[in-house]
Design an enzyme around this catalytic site. Sequence first.
Site, PDB file in Angstrom:
ATOM      1  N   GLU A  51       0.927  -1.093  -0.276  1.00 36.40           N
ATOM      2  CA  GLU A  51       0.184   0.125   0.169  1.00 36.40           C
ATOM      3  C   GLU A  51       1.180   1.565   0.129  1.00 36.40           C
ATOM      4  O   GLU A  51       0.553   1.929   1.017  1.00 36.40           O
ATOM      5  CB  GLU A  51      -0.723  -0.151   1.374  1.00 36.40           C
ATOM      6  CG  GLU A  51      -2.063  -1.201   1.172  1.00 36.40           C
ATOM      7  CD  GLU A  51      -3.054  -0.805   2.534  1.00 36.40           C
ATOM      8  OE1 GLU A  51      -2.913  -0.003   3.071  1.00 36.40           O
ATOM      9  OE2 GLU A  51      -3.650  -1.978   2.320  1.00 36.40           O
ATOM     10  N   GLU A  68      -5.046  -8.608   0.757  1.00 34.55           N
ATOM     11  CA  GLU A  68      -5.644  -8.342   2.245  1.00 34.55           C
ATOM     12  C   GLU A  68      -7.498  -8.055   1.940  1.00 34.55           C
ATOM     13  O   GLU A  68      -7.731  -7.044   1.096  1.00 34.55           O
ATOM     14  CB  GLU A  68      -5.374  -6.636   2.966  1.00 34.55           C
ATOM     15  CG  GLU A  68      -3.788  -7.037   2.945  1.00 34.55           C
ATOM     16  CD  GLU A  68      -3.170  -5.809   4.223  1.00 34.55           C
ATOM     17  OE1 GLU A  68      -4.524  -4.576   4.154  1.00 34.55           O
ATOM     18  OE2 GLU A  68      -1.965  -4.819   4.397  1.00 34.55           O
TER      19      GLU A  68
END
Length: 471
Positions: A172, A377
Amino acid sequence: MTRSTEGSLPQFPAGFLIGSATAAYQIEGAANEDGRGPSIWDTFSRTPGRVVGGDTGDVADDHYHRLEQDLDLMSELGLQAYRFSISWPRIQPTGSGAVEPRGIDFYSRLADGLLARGITPIATLYHWDLPQALEDAGGWPARDTALRFADYAAVMGEALGDRVAVWTTLNEPWCSAYLGYGSGSHAPGRTDGAAALAANHHLNLAHGWALQRLRDAVTNHEAQYSITLNFTGLEAVDDTSEEAIERIDALAHRSFLDPLLHGRLNERLVRDTAVVTDWSFVHDGDLEDIQQPIDVLGVNYYYTTGVRMWDGRSERSVDDGHRAAAGSPWPGSEHVEFIPPAGERTAMGWGISPDGLEHLLVSLAQEFPDLRLMVTENGAAFDDVEVDGRVHDRQRVDYLARHFWAAERALARGADLRGYLVWSLLDNFEWGWGFGKRFGIVRVDYETQRRIVKDSGRWLAALIAAQSPGT
Ligand code: IFM
């Protein structure tokens, strides 16, 4: 159409990996042990007012000392894959130079322990814990940090390159750049839009340079290479939404996808941010370096939100799903409003939209038909209650079931999805929110460090057990 948890479990193709994920700073603890240097999250969380409740990752889940127990737990759940991150300051305490052998030893034992239990190791090199010394030298807005990252990647490639199955450079990077340097809600807590955009570019560069060094160092010729990006579903709420969606899509997604996978800067992004930066930090040859071949794109997806342009009259709705902070994570597009959908929310205030995952996976597959996808995720925080040693987290079971079904639909529609890793194995340090938000499928009692498998953990184990042999 989304299905509920009632009835059967989704079936995935042979070789599809179902597992769970964590990150170093969120679970390891042992912040000052075995030569580990300070990271930006140590500094940030120890600064009063930065993290809810003054929580820090000093102890967290004490995973560093409970490695064997946690590996056994993964085995009991039947995990097929485990995604962990490596703490850069455990390996290079000041972010460059000498390597700390005790740090290498810890991740070596982790990889061995996974393989001994038949669990596929998926390693992320960077999940936000930049060595503080590198931040002191300029952090991600400084080009040199990308060079240091490539050196670190080579060290890890040499150390674990015979055992890791999937190497992920960055987790991320949007959060590292825009929450770390734009909104200031994440470490290092700076609020400077131009710095956030420079960080964005240098993270992309770090990925490209690290991949080159990793490939040279890794000896497992079956190893795959990837990066994990976070994706937010964006929905129209009125006739200004098209503009808002384009702006946020450019900043949140195109800022990474276009350089990494198309080898170009996104024109819309450059235009929208011209008020903040001239992009002179992009040097000749950078985009070629950034666009390295990868095998897998890691997809983190949690929620979908409505967006529209602010009319300047009403009070502006700024709830973009991140913790409110002094600065903005949307440089040049601060006048976009975020309108979370009505209906069910998680404890983070995030709307629940499994269809958003299906849509995302299908559209990524259409844009990148040669790329494998992996949900690296997905999960949810809820206010769990422990009763007599059990946690009946029905909402999390429901959330996971509906998202797994969405993934199955995306596969049926042609997405080359290779795995699904639930966030998170353990309750842990949820960054600026501290320990108050629990994402685990295993509860952690932070007083005693006792682990309790929640109903969602049992559900995941049942899902894995229900896959056909060979899956
Ligand atoms: O806990 C985080 C994780 O570190 C990165 N992705 C989102 C999760 C939930 O907020």
